[in-house]
Design an enzyme around this catalytic site. Sequence first.
Site, short mmCIF file in Angstrom:
data_model
loop_
_atom_site.label_atom_id
_atom_site.label_comp_id
_atom_site.label_asym_id
_atom_site.label_seq_id
_atom_site.Cartn_x
_atom_site.Cartn_y
_atom_site.Cartn_z
CG HIS A 196 21.15 63.66 77.59
ND1 HIS A 196 21.95 63.48 76.48
CD2 HIS A 196 20.66 64.92 77.50
CE1 HIS A 196 21.96 64.59 75.75
NE2 HIS A 196 21.17 65.47 76.35
CG ASN A 255 21.42 66.86 81.48
OD1 ASN A 255 20.32 67.31 81.78
ND2 ASN A 255 21.68 66.40 80.27
FE LIG Z 1 18.48 67.79 80.73
FE LIG Z 2 16.79 66.16 78.30
#
Ligand SMILES: [Fe+2]
Ligand SMILES: [Fe+2]
Length: 269
Positions: A68, A40
């Site tokens: 992600h 992130n």
């Molecule tokens: Fe995360």
């Molecule tokens: Fe995650």
Amino acid sequence: MNILFLGDIVGKPGRDVVTERLTALRTQLKLDLVIVNGENAAGGFGITRTIAEELFASGVDVITTGNHWADQKEILNYIEAEDRILRPVNYPKGTPGKGANLYQTPAGSVLVINAMGRVFMDALDDPFAGVDRELAACPLGEAADAIVVDIHAEATSEKMAMGHFCDSRASLVVGTHQHMPTADAQIFPGGTAFQCDAGACADYDSVIGMEKSEPLQRFTRKISSQRFTPATGPATLCGVFVQTGAGGFATRIEPVRLGGRLRQAMPQV
Ligand SMILES: [Fe+2]
Ligand SMILES: [Fe+2]
């Protein structure tokens, strides 16, 4: 060996607390290896080459990721050439990058494995089978002096099961993805240290690191009005410190929390 593992770095506040604190932490905790989850790091979504290089320059040795990992498309090329970034091992065959790698440090070799859970998450290959293959290919105390598994998952049950699955075969199994430090740091009977979630390096006046107004709006009105953006207040650096001894087993695990709003925790080394 002394190893620091830091949970999901969320946006600029998360990056800032890591880059500002890590040089001192490396000395203070006599660290041999620093692993961070960077999924992130880029505005809450994925990671870029520039950000990865900034983290490496600040003293990070290895970056793990999670669901992600590919939000920023430039990573698809970068990860093929950069061994210090991992994506979950249980993505389909042919996915760019790798899910495990052996790193050399002056104190010995460390195998790092990144896996992703399947409970309340996207369907993927079996993370237990994926981790099992990597552990079998590079056994603790034989081919690796220490082994760290980042289990990126939503359910504490799945993470704890992974911890027991790896007990006596890894030095540390630590969870990421929940963005909240859990109070269950322990060493299992076989010598594997475990904590369900490392917590995020993020501003905790937020909803798991994101500016709180949009998540609140979505929960209370079921309407989304904008993208999630990272909360911008001072972040707390969150993770675990692990010491390994004979055979690569853990002799100590302690939470680390530094800066920001959460109660501070710092091991004495
Ligand atoms: Fe995360
Ligand atoms: Fe995650």
